[in-house]
Enzyme design. Structure first.
Site, short mmCIF file in Angstrom:
data_model
loop_
_atom_site.label_atom_id
_atom_site.label_comp_id
_atom_site.label_asym_id
_atom_site.label_seq_id
_atom_site.Cartn_x
_atom_site.Cartn_y
_atom_site.Cartn_z
N ILE A 510 0.83 -1.21 0.00
CA ILE A 510 0.00 0.00 0.00
C ILE A 510 0.86 1.26 0.00
O ILE A 510 0.36 2.37 -0.04
CB ILE A 510 -0.97 0.03 1.21
N GLY A 511 2.16 1.09 0.04
CA GLY A 511 3.05 2.25 -0.02
C GLY A 511 4.44 1.76 -0.35
O GLY A 511 4.80 0.62 -0.05
N VAL A 518 5.52 -0.82 2.22
CA VAL A 518 4.51 -0.88 3.26
C VAL A 518 3.42 -1.83 2.76
O VAL A 518 2.90 -1.65 1.66
CB VAL A 518 3.89 0.49 3.54
N LYS A 533 5.54 -2.06 7.76
CA LYS A 533 6.65 -1.42 7.06
C LYS A 533 7.88 -2.27 7.23
O LYS A 533 8.31 -2.55 8.35
CB LYS A 533 6.92 -0.03 7.64
N ASP A 629 8.75 16.47 8.85
CA ASP A 629 8.24 16.21 7.51
C ASP A 629 6.73 16.30 7.52
O ASP A 629 6.04 15.38 7.09
CB ASP A 629 8.74 14.85 7.03
#
Ligand SMILES: *[C@@H]1O[C@H](CO)[C@@H](O)[C@H](O)[C@H]1NC(C)=O
Ligand SMILES: *[C@@H]1O[C@H](CO)[C@@H](O)[C@H](O)[C@H]1NC(C)=O
Ligand SMILES: *[C@@H]1O[C@H](CO)[C@@H](O)[C@H](O)[C@H]1NC(C)=O
Ligand SMILES: *[C@@H]1O[C@H](CO)[C@@H](O)[C@H](O)[C@H]1NC(C)=O
Length: 866
Positions: A510-511, A518, A533, A629
């Site tokens: 998903i990432g 991820v 992750k 961030d």
């Protein structure tokens, strides 16, 4: 008497010849040449002799080491020094007594010879001196001898070199040269490239030679160089980006006249062979040659470089005929260079030092270009005789990787003294966002291999020195130790997570990020969805950091922070398991994904939630944490659109479908605190700035940076602030909000954004103040909505709500901020807020109190009742 005169004359002549010889030959005061593990003296083709193992034994301190030599002669080895090696299983150290301070060459020779003790191709190790990291997680995996050359200003009478194997690996070395270099080799000043100016302080750095080119000429080996250097040839077109544009030219070396009036330009700088050849423009002399000759060098773009360019006009027939421009990384480095005007003669050597800051690096690495200048009388040519590319040690005295020998991390705040002692050493994760972002975009190809886990894992800062103590106990860790005794969340077995993610099936991703992926995982018999992750461990150090970070993360619990559920460090895996946020990124609901637009109230609530999360990060822990961030993709939404700040523990994952990670990080440019950029000082106010950009995104539903827009619109913060100053923010509001948006609410919100975006951190509000303003904006909106609904006039008095209670003072300012004047100023409530409070209606609106302690509240009440 004539004889005496003759003798004097003769003596004088001898003396003169000594001095001229003295220029081209140099006898180093310190001259250690060690052929590690050698049984007999190795004589090199250049005439130098390397000491045997027994002669050099006294320099070495090692516990677990072993000598290996190849039994059979290895064909094609350039030198006998490569036929034996010393292997270290534990950290080992060579120490050399120096007689003279100053710059020394350190040359390390590596060749992974076949042996029965250790497969040297797999040996991974670091080489440090007391001050500098020279090689980090280094590995020689090809079958050619490798020379690593460093130039180090040694200031101590003892110079040590450490060989440090990574866990379960070995270190090795075939030969070491530690040789004094002439004082005149490196001067303290060079030219900085952009802005063009003088750069001084060069002698405070260490250097590594990465490339050394004899343009248009032959290879020069240690036999032919005045200082045993090697110069590669570019005559075969290597290094040239287009070899057809260049052609080589040369003259006899005897034609080269070193300038007598500039003793610093001597054959020690470069031998005459370098100056006797050059690359010139392929089509020299055509009327208007309109191209550059370009060389490209592979370099680690995270470092600064010293580029030394050697010139000698061997092409012109007369003085002042050759004018050309020199560019480095596309920037003008030397305009209208007329070598003969500087040297006053043809065929006279000259060199120019140019300091190239890492911030000027592109993905292409380092490029050097020459092209004709449009000066009158020029002959439309351009030349280059020699190029040296030296890597400059970074802010933590490393020439390889981001960590210093003491564990400091590059990019650390100069001001962060408080933190450096405890946290920075501990976490080694003191990267500033700016540095991080810039380097991220230009990471070298082997970046992932070299990057330690920590640098992407934990972009947060803390100054809690008590962590120091736990570090020691962590040396011999057992994962269960942590989970059972320190409440570090749940320990997952690798098998469990393999099952949860269908063995890390790419369909479950998903990432993605530079560090790894991820995955969507399902645990507890399919009852709980999680985000998994997975990073790739590279070093023992990484593992330690990983554990420290888990410890840190698991202390952070807040309903507006994405929770860490657990981790897995089995089999050197570094996996973190987070709660799953089904509604994804805030950004996706604002623009780019065509999801149904969020109402203004929803946006306000999400911003308020995120502000709470950040406020907690800044003030809720003893040490205070800076997120570094903050952006709309780091604000995640749960099934009820509750906002949770993410990546306070993990960073840099780009969402799927948005390309690779650098795309996402480029986006971060739009969020970067300009003051942080200027001063390299990171404070919690940098987060406040970024959050200001988030607010504007929520209001305008556009990206922080959109390069496709006209120039003045590219940067959201600049553009929106222009409209704000004109008092016309309503012109840039997301059209979806038209009609449903209360003008007062919008105004309050835009004011909050504007304050966040103040140029100077001290002028920006705290997250607590921001929160307060946002809550006020929400109340204004609620009142407006209710007014619209309710016709009952008695209700309309509620249309002008009171501002909410101002936030409490931040008792726990992040310790990273050690500018006391600034923080004490922040502690006072801004006067206009007190005023608003006094003028406003007495009704005290509800304020969520979860972030504040009771004592703080009593303070607040005192203030507002004043
Ligand atoms: C070496 O460094 C010291 C201290 O930084 C400096 O004083 C000295 O000039 C440097 N040596 C050379 C040769 O530049
Ligand atoms: C290098 O030195 C060797 C031996 O002195 C000599 O034979 C050779 O021609 C030299 N090469 C160059 C390129 O000068
Ligand atoms: C030479 O390179 C520089 C820098 O990259 C560039 O600005 C210039 O236009 C180039 N000149 C030509 C003639 O291409
Ligand atoms: C490169 O630029 C950064 C930021 O401007 C500065 O801190 C650093 O000292 C520079 N390095 C060199 C070698 O000029």
């Amino acid at each position: 008497m004539p004889t005496l005169l003759m003798i004097i004359v003769l003596l004088l002549m001898i003396c003169i010849s000594c001095t001229t010889n003295g220029l081209s030959s140099f006898s180093p005061k310190d001259n250690f040449l060690i052929d590690c593990a050698a049984e007999k003296v190795a004589s090199l083709p250049d005439g130098r002799q390397f000491k045997t193992d027994s002669e050099s034994k006294s320099f070495l301190q090692a516990t677990d080491d072993t000598k290996v030599s190849s039994n059979d002669p290895i064909p094609n080895l350039p030198s006998p020094i490569y036929s034996n090696a010393r292997i270290f299983i534990k950290k080992a150290k060579y120490t050399f007594p120096l007689t003279q301070p100053g710059f020394h060459w350190l040359r390390l020779h590596f060749y992974p010879i076949k042996n029965t003790i250790f497969e040297l191709h797999t040996a991974t190790f670091s080489v440090n001196t007391d001050k500098y990291v020279l090689l980090h997680s280094f590995n020689v995996n090809n079958d050619t001898p490798l020379l690593k050359e460093f130039l180090i200003n040694a200031t101590d009478p003892h110079f040590s070199i450490y060989f440090i194997p990574t866990k379960d690996s070995a270190a090795f070395i075939n030969a070491i040269e530690l040789v004094s270099a002439p004082d005149n080799l490196i001067f303290d000043t060079g030219s900085s490239l952009f802005p063009v100016g003088d750069f001084s302080g060069l002698t405070n750095y260490a250097f590594q030679t990465l490339h050394r080119i004899n343009n248009g000429g032959p290879l020069i080996t240690s036999s032919n160089d005045t200082l045993a250097r090697t110069w590669q040839s570019d005559s075969d077109g290597s290094y040239l980006t287009n070899k057809n544009l260049a052609k080589s030219v040369s003259v006899a070396t005897t034609a080269i006249k070193f300038p007598s009036n500039t003793p610093t330009i001597s054959p020690l700088i470069a031998p005459p062979t370098v100056y006797a050849s050059a690359m010139e423009m392929g089509d020299a002399g055509v009327d208007e040659p309109n191209f550059n000759v370009s060389w490209k060098f592979d370099v680690d773009t995270a470092f600064d470089y010293l580029v030394r360019l050697h010139f000698c006009d061997i092409v012109s027939k007369g003085l002042n005929q050759l004018y050309f421009n020199v560019y480095v990384n596309g920037k003008m480095a030397v305009p209208n260079l007329d070598v003969s005007a500087i040297t006053g003669a043809l065929a006279t050597p000259y060199y120019k030092d140019i300091v190239v800051n890492a911030s000027l690096m592109s993905d292409e690495g380092l490029t050097v270009q020459v092209g004709p200048a449009n000066a009158e009388g020029g002959n439309g040519n351009a030349i280059m005789n020699g190029i040296e590319v030296l890597k400059i040690s970074n802010s933590v005295d490393s020439l390889d990787g981001e960590f210093g020998v003491d564990g400091r991390k590059a990019g650390g705040s100069i001001r962060g003294k408080v933190a450096t002692a405890g946290f920075a050493m501990m976490f080694g994760a003191f990267v500033g966002l700016g540095v991080m972002v810039i380097r991220w975009n230009k990471r070298p190809p082997d970046w992932q291999k070299r990057k330690s886990f920590s640098s992407w894992l934990l972009p947060v800062h803390a100054g809690d020195t008590s962590f120091m103590n736990s570090k020691t106990s962590m040396g011999s860790h057992k994962s269960n130790f942590y989970s059972s005794t320190m409440g570090l969340g749940r320990f997952f077995s690798l098998a469990e997570l393999q099952e949860a993610t269908k063995n890390f099936d790419s369909k479950e991703i998903i990432g993605v990020g530079g560090f790894g992926n991820v995955y969507l995982g399902v645990i507890d018999e399919g009852t709980t969805k999680v985000a998994v992750k997975r990073g790739n461990p590279q070093s023992e150090q990484g593992i330690n950091e990983f554990q420290t970070e888990i410890q840190m993360l698991s202390k952070l619990r807040h309903r507006h922070l994405v929770s860490l559920i657990g981790y897995c460090d089995e089999n050197s895996e570094m996996i973190l398991v987070y709660e799953y946020m089904p509604n994804g990124h805030f950004r996706d609901h604002l623009y780019g994904k065509n999801l149904p637009p969020l109402s203004w109230k929803q946006r306000l609530e999400i911003c308020i939630g995120a502000a709470r999360g950040l406020h907690y990060l800044h003030t809720g822990t003893a040490q205070g944490i800076i997120h570094r961030d903050v952006k709309t993709t780091n604000i995640l939404l749960d099934e009820n659109f509750n906002a949770k700040v993410s990546d306070f523990g993990l960073s840099k994952d780009a969402p799927m479908g948005q390309g690779h990670v650098s795309t996402a990080v480029k986006g971060s440019f739009g969020y970067l605190d300009p003051e942080y950029f200027r001063k390299q000082q990171l404070t919690e106010k940098s987060d406040v700035y970024s959050f200001g950009v988030v607010l504007l995104e929520a209001l305008c539903a556009r990206a922080a940076i959109n390069p496709q827009l006209p120039r003045e619109q590219v940067n959201l913060a600049d553009w929106a602030m222009q409209w704000k100053r004109k008092g016309m923010v309503d012109k840039i509001v997301d059209p979806h909000l038209a009609g449903s948006l209360n003008a007062e609410s919008m105004k309050k919100f835009a004011e909050a954004a504007e304050k966040c975006l103040a140029d100077y951190g001290v002028d920006r509000p705290t997250m607590g103040d921001v929160l307060w303003n946002l809550e006020y904006a929400l109340q204004l909106q609620d009142a407006f909505t209710q007014e619209g609904k309710a016709q009952d006039p008695s209700n309309s008095t509620a249309a002008v709500p009171a501002p909410p209670t101002p936030p409490p003072n931040n008792v726990n300012n992040p310790t990273i901020v050690d500018d006391h004047s600034a923080s004490s100023r922040e502690r006072e409530l801004p006067p206009q807020q007190v005023n608003e409070n006094n003028n406003g209606p007495t009704q005290v609106p509800p304020t969520t109190t979860d972030d504040y302690s009771g004592t703080m509240f009593s303070q607040v009440n005192n203030l507002s009742g004043r």
